[in-house]
Design an enzyme around this catalytic site. Sequence first.
Site, short mmCIF file in Angstrom:
data_model
loop_
_atom_site.label_atom_id
_atom_site.label_comp_id
_atom_site.label_asym_id
_atom_site.label_seq_id
_atom_site.Cartn_x
_atom_site.Cartn_y
_atom_site.Cartn_z
N SER A 176 0.81 -1.22 0.00
CA SER A 176 0.00 0.00 0.00
C SER A 176 0.84 1.27 0.00
CB SER A 176 -0.96 0.01 1.20
OG SER A 176 -0.25 -0.21 2.41
N ASP B 110 -2.82 5.78 11.92
CA ASP B 110 -1.99 5.31 10.81
C ASP B 110 -0.71 6.13 10.82
OD1 ASP B 110 -0.74 4.60 8.47
OD2 ASP B 110 -2.43 5.00 7.16
N HIS C 147 1.54 5.19 6.48
CA HIS C 147 1.26 5.84 5.20
C HIS C 147 1.40 7.35 5.35
CE1 HIS C 147 -0.82 1.91 5.09
NE2 HIS C 147 -0.37 1.89 3.85
#
Length: 434
Positions: free
Chosen positions: A163, A410, A413
């Site tokens: 990702s 998160d 990312h």
Amino acid sequence: MKNMKLTMNNTQLLLNHKQNHVYIKIAICLLVIWFTYHFYSSTSIQFSSLIVADGDHKLPPPLPAANPTLFDQFPVNNTGIPQGSLECDIFTGEWVRDRAGPRYTNNSCNTIEHHQNCMYNGRPDTDYIYWRWSPFGCELPAFDGKLFLHYMRNKSMAFIGDSISRNHVQSLLCILSQVEEAIEVYHDEEYRSKRWFFGSYNFTLSVIWSPFLLKADIFEDNDGHSSGAIELHLDELDSVWVNEFTNFNYIMISGGKWFLKTAVYYENNTLIGCHSCNKENVTEIAFNYAYRKAIRAVLDFITKSDHKAYTFFRTTTPDHFENGEWNTGGHCNRTGPFKSGEVNMRDVDMTMRDVELEEIENAKELMNGSALRLFDTTRLSLLRPDGHPGPYRAFHPFDRKDRNAKVQNDCLHWCLPGPIDSWNDLMMNLLLQG
């Protein structure tokens, strides 16, 4: 007497001539200053007009820049040192203030995934978007979308990995969308692999989701909750990207954090051990054994293939979870970059990067006409704990009715816009250096 008068007249003429030269030089200097002032003023207006967020969240005026540089053309190198050469390591440097701010916003780019759309999701601070990567010893020009698309005319490029690769391709799409909007022409069932087409340039851009780069049976949902150990075949590449390899002129490929997950390992379809599976009579194998096997197999395939794709291998991306991991309450609340020496790389990241560097070095000795470039973003990413969504991976996470509900962070990312946009500056530099 006549001679004396003649001499005096000549002297007077000479003085008048010199005086006129002085006046002319002064006039030229004033004109240059006037043009420079108006040029920079108009440029500042042009930059500031781009900084527009959604209707409820307007960005503040850009912060003062440290050593601001205006690039009129791409590439520019005022140092005399070739960019990307041995004399200038573009991956070693520091984050400096960037008064220009982001090259797009969540209003001007519609390909930002929800979890990385930090401004839309309510992140209150904006300082994290006013930094750019600055290598020591040379200038790094900003990514030029028109030049990139011109360079990629009639070509294809793929980002292959997990990702983070998808995060990177979204950043690239956002910057390119200021030149031309791409058309999405394909996505898989889970929207993890996608393909876009830039019609004016006949350029195809793809992202292929292959978190291990190897054949793997994965038993978890999109939120990372697992129902069983991953089954990983260490001697078999993932056909999802291998079958597409010959379609690409350029690839950006990488491994990553998935190798830290619980997995059982197979070779020749035979169970040889596992990582963190805690099963009786199954040998525990360190994750770096599997990681080395994967990277070696990938690079061996690329360098020995008859298809010579220009290949970037991106190094691992460190996370910035503090006081826990993603599923144990870890968070990332910092609002500014680290300076070099203020943070150390974690052991797992150091181990993965060491494997990558060693395998890249070995692969270069076996290259057969392939172009293989190391894309070493690990250390520069380590310095940006402020660039992650944190709790703002969700829409206004603290506006929920249940105040006791746990908010997942998160810290791996990157927000878009955010620090990952600088990766495109680095990629462009290496492409132009060949």
